[in-house]
Design a protein around this motif. Structure first.
Motif, mmCIF file in Angstrom:
data_model
loop_
_atom_site.group_PDB
_atom_site.id
_atom_site.type_symbol
_atom_site.label_atom_id
_atom_site.label_comp_id
_atom_site.label_asym_id
_atom_site.label_seq_id
_atom_site.Cartn_x
_atom_site.Cartn_y
_atom_site.Cartn_z
ATOM 1 N N ALA A 568 67.301 -12.819 -30.418
ATOM 2 C CA ALA A 568 68.539 -12.120 -30.763
ATOM 3 C C ALA A 568 69.514 -12.213 -29.590
ATOM 4 O O ALA A 568 69.172 -11.815 -28.463
ATOM 5 C CB ALA A 568 68.247 -10.660 -31.091
ATOM 6 N N GLN A 605 59.831 -14.152 -31.682
ATOM 7 C CA GLN A 605 61.118 -13.580 -32.046
ATOM 8 C C GLN A 605 61.406 -12.346 -31.205
ATOM 9 O O GLN A 605 60.482 -11.663 -30.757
ATOM 10 C CB GLN A 605 61.130 -13.179 -33.525
ATOM 11 C CG GLN A 605 61.002 -14.328 -34.510
ATOM 12 C CD GLN A 605 60.949 -13.839 -35.944
ATOM 13 O OE1 GLN A 605 59.948 -13.273 -36.366
ATOM 14 N NE2 GLN A 605 62.027 -14.055 -36.680
ATOM 15 N N ALA A 607 64.252 -8.885 -31.208
ATOM 16 C CA ALA A 607 65.216 -8.160 -32.039
ATOM 17 C C ALA A 607 65.375 -6.751 -31.504
ATOM 18 O O ALA A 607 64.532 -6.243 -30.755
ATOM 19 C CB ALA A 607 64.759 -8.121 -33.495
#
Length: 841
Positions: A568, A605, A607
């Motif tokens: 992100a 990932q 976030a």
């Protein structure tokens, strides 16, 4: 007397200090135990009286029960913080007061005398009763009292109080639901039913002034079929006006009306005064669906009785059942009895209610039960075979129905059901066989409560306790093992230094040294799991950490596995040890690689996440709501079943074949993240891959530069004077020999007291104190403080295998503390000593 009394035959002597220490470690509290050991173990006998007293002090203060110690005259001589919290009396108010005059209600004096008689006889007393708070309110408590006997003479009494108010209230509410359900079917007419409901409500709260109002839309009249009041008589039927009853009927919402609330509503033109003015008026609507057709109300004329949210909740709870019952009776003339029996009662019940044959076949089900099972209509549920389609274990259904056939009444029987989507739920059943002349066969009426979420929370709590216990054990083992490794590694290093490489013994010595290195890694993994390793927490950007380690991960996973990152761009910052986060990512990626022997894809990932109460309430209630940064590692591997997921963070647990793994990779991840204030969650299904999600608290502070280790430009030796304090003789000897070989003058002591005697008799300068942190008697911290008070120029270096002992902040590194974690190499020792001494410039 007490509500529930258990009287043992004889009392036991106060357990010895060993028993108290074990109880403190278990975080449990007990009075005298006849099974407790009578002898003090040799290891505990060496503890000082102060330490033994500290164990007892902590045991009493940390106990979840309120504790009071009484003298022979029943005056309070000691109490803990829980006593003050429960009863409201501070130590200053309670100490020296007689316990019976302080918290015993006046109507329980006979009970007090009975307890005193038993205690004088040396017997232990256990009972459930009521006690009085400072504000005069009564409290349901479980009491355990026992005499304290020394040399066959009773010198005091210990009394424990456990607050069971919520337990009693929950039991009363559950009982009220079932009894109201019973009264609905057993009452001959509405008036009898209303009186029964009044009695049940009166057991739960103050309800001397109680009435039920019902509105008939056909006649447009408000009637009061049941009305009990100490000042007013029953009102006649009337058109709707602006009373409080009509206000609740109009709004369809509960109302707790105090004088201030009434004045505010009156100024708005919403209500007007009718009848005798009350101090508190509480009314809840009686509803069918969204239609309010009546009001259930109570009121108080006395300042000694005030209503609050608890009373509102009780009244709402009752109103749901009452509304269904009234609606059923009102429509009784228009409905066929065979089609409408109990239906209005159960339509709006919050629990599942059904009627079945003695073979278990459904006759009638309510909407709550339909929803509970995940179906869309009653027809779908009625077509089911409960034995095969509802019960997970058919033998459970056979057992339950066999009990009913015997004529038994079932209360709170737990069974496992399956929903339409085949997911399992835990259900608590209560019911009975109804013998009705109008039925062609005996019918079973059952209330079903879905308690799956409650059981999930209990299992999570037990798992957390288990992990905590294993962590403590792992940390303790690693701590003791570090001292042994220190000696083995150190002397192996000395032998390597003094042995030529062509010597036949050299490879054997080198193998010993390599083995100790592997053992050192193992203990540090154990320390990571037990959250007792050293962390240097700084504000970091997880995206930067992922980018830095990504190039190291690619060759690690092999060519047949694809590595992707989805980071992100607006990722928040967190406070963590960057090196340890890299270790977490390394362990998770290796774990994913091993789950994909034929290749696959790993995705990392990042976030931002905001978790609110609803997000965490369902499954992860132990997570604090708030702002988090999330780091996840997902693979397309073999996945895991639920049983494996429950154990993956346990140290030494592995699903790999022998020799392929230590079982410490994921436990290390768990320890690092927990010590950093975060959470690790796993989501997996067999054949569907696995996702690990790491939640770390988000911070708004600016990024901090990565720390660098300072190195001394000087040689590793010196001529300064060093005071060495270490209680482990073999470690002390190794460190002394190493320092002396580097040119330092070494003064040594095996404990803090001996070190202070050396200091008092040594007139020259002492440049450095090297001390173990945890030692018998005086700790390293205390020794350092006392030495530096008289010699402030003395540098201090702490040694320990248990880092949290040295830094005291849950394993977070204090940059002002010089610390060397065992086991360390002799070169590390030499460099660290020179580095600390070199700080003087």
């Amino acid at each position: 007397m007490g509500d529930n009394i258990t009287q043992p035959a004889t009392s036991a002597e106060l357990s010895r200090a060993q028993f108290l220490r074990e109880a403190l470690q278990r975080r449990t509290l007990a009075l005298s135990d006849a099974a407790a050991t009578e002898a003090i173990t040799p290891s505990f006998a060496t503890d000082s009286p102060e330490l033994q007293r500290a164990y007892l002090e902590q045991l009493v203060e940390c106990a979840p029960e309120a504790i009071s110690i009484l003298d022979p005259e029943y005056r309070i001589t000691r109490l803990n913080g829980e006593f003050t919290r429960i009863f409201g009396f501070s130590p200053a108010e309670a100490l020296g007061e007689r316990i019976d005059s302080l918290i015993v209600p006046p109507d329980r004096s006979a009970e007090t005398r009975w307890i005193a008689e038993l205690l004088v006889k040396g017997q232990k007393v256990v009972l459930e009763t009521k006690r009085q708070r400072k504000d005069g309110s009564l409290l349901d408590v479980f009491i355990s009292a026992a005499p304290i006997v020394i040399d066959e003479r009773q010198v005091a009494m210990c009394v424990l109080y456990r607050d069971i108010s919520e337990q009693k209230r929950a039991e009363a509410l559950h009982s009220a639901l079932y009894r109201i359900t019973q009264k609905t079917s057993s009452a001959d007419d509405l008036q009898q039913f209303y009186a029964a409901v009044h009695g049940i409500v009166g057991e739960l709260m103050y309800a001397r002034n109680f009435y039920i109002a019902v509105y008939d839309p056909l006649t447009q009249l408000l009637t009061f079929p049941y009305f009990e009041d100490e000042l007013d008589s029953r009102p006649a039927a009337k058109k709707l006006g602006k009373g409080l009853t009509e206000y609740v009927l109009r709004t369809g919402e509960p109302l707790l009306c105090t004088p201030e609330v009434f004045d505010s509503l009156a100024r708005q033109g919403e209500v007007e005064s009718i009848g005798a003015p009350s101090l508190d008026w509480l009314g809840v609507p009686l509803k069918v669906g969204n239609n309010s057709f009546g009001v259930l109300a109570v009121q108080s004329y006395s300042g000694n009785v005030r209503f609050g949210d608890k009373e509102k909740e009780i009244l709402q709870f009752v109103s749901q059942q009452l509304a269904s019952a009234i609606e059923y009776k009102r429509n009784e003339e228009a409905l066929r009895r065979s089609e409408a029996r109990y239906r209005s009662l159960v339509q709006s019940a919050v629990y599942g209610i059904y009627r079945s044959s003695l073979e278990g076949r459904f006759f009638d089900v309510n909407p709550a039960l339909i929803t509970m099972l995940g179906y869309d209509s009653a027809e779908e549920v009625l077509a089911l075979d409960p034995k095969l389609d509802v019960f997970v274990d058919p033998s459970e259904q056979m057992r339950v129905m066999a009990e009913f056939r015997r004529g038994a009444r079932l209360d709170n029987v737990e069974v496992r059901w399956k929903r339409k989507d085949l997911s399992a739920i835990t259900v608590r059943l209560s019911g009975r066989v109804v013998n009705n002349p109008e039925e062609t066969a005996e019918v079973v009426e059952i209330i079903a409560e879905d308690i799956t979420e409650r059981r999930v929370l209990e299992n999570q709590f037990r798992q957390a306790q288990k992990m905590e216990a294993v962590g403590r054990l792992a940390g303790g083992v690693a701590h003791d093992f570090n001292n042994l490794l220190m000696v083995i590694s150190g002397y192996a290093e000395v032998l390597l230094e003094h042995t030529r490489k062509n010597d036949p013994l050299y490879p054997k010595i080198e193998a010993i040294h390599q083995a100790t290195d592997r053992a050192t890694t193992l203990t540090r993994q154990l320390l990571a799991f037990s959250r007792k390793q050293l962390l240097e927490l700084k504000v970091v950007d997880l995206n930067l950490i992922v980018e830095d380690i990504k190039r190291l991960l690619r060759p690690l996973i092999g060519e047949n596995i694809e590595l992707q990152t989805q980071l992100a761009p607006d990722l928040g910052r967190t406070r963590a040890d960057a090196g340890q986060i890299e270790q977490v990512l390394m362990n998770l990626v290796v774990n994913s690689k091993d789950a994909m022997p034929n290749g696959g894809k790993i995705t990392i990932q990042s976030a931002n996440a905001r978790l609110n109460h609803e997000d965490v309430r369902r499954e992860y209630s132990y997570i604090h709501p708030g702002l988090y940064v999330v780091l996840s590692v997902t693979d397309t591997g073999e996945g895991m079943d639920k049983e494996t997921q429950l154990r993956i963070f346990e140290p030494f647990f592995t699903t790999k074949e022998k020799g392929k793994g230590t079982g410490l990779g994921l436990s290390t991840v768990y320890g690092i993240i927990k010590q950093s204030g975060g959470y690790v969650l796993v989501q997996s299904e067999p054949g569907q891959g696995t996702t690990f999600r790491i939640y770390l608290p988000r911070v708004e502070d600016a990024l901090e530069p990565a720390g660098t280790l300072g190195t001394s430009s000087s040689q590793n030796g010196g001529s300064e004077t060093v005071l060495l304090v270490e209680d482990e003789e073999s470690v002390r000897q190794l460190v002394r020999e190493t320092l002396e070989s580097k040119g330092y003058k070494v003064l040594e002591a095996d404990n803090g007291e001996a070190a202070l005697r050396i200091v008092s008799n040594y007139s020259d300068k002492i440049d450095m104190l090297i001390t173990d942190v945890v030692m018998p008697g005086m700790s390293g911290r205390e020794l350092s403080a006392r030495l530096c008070a008289s010699r402030p120029q003395t540098k201090v270096l702490y040694l320990s295998g248990y880092t949290e002992d040295a830094i005291g902040h849950e394993g977070v590194f204090d940059p002002h503390t010089a610390f060397l974690q065992k086991p360390f190499t002799l070169q590390m020792l030499s460099r660290k000593v020179r580095e600390v001494l070199g700080e003087r410039g």
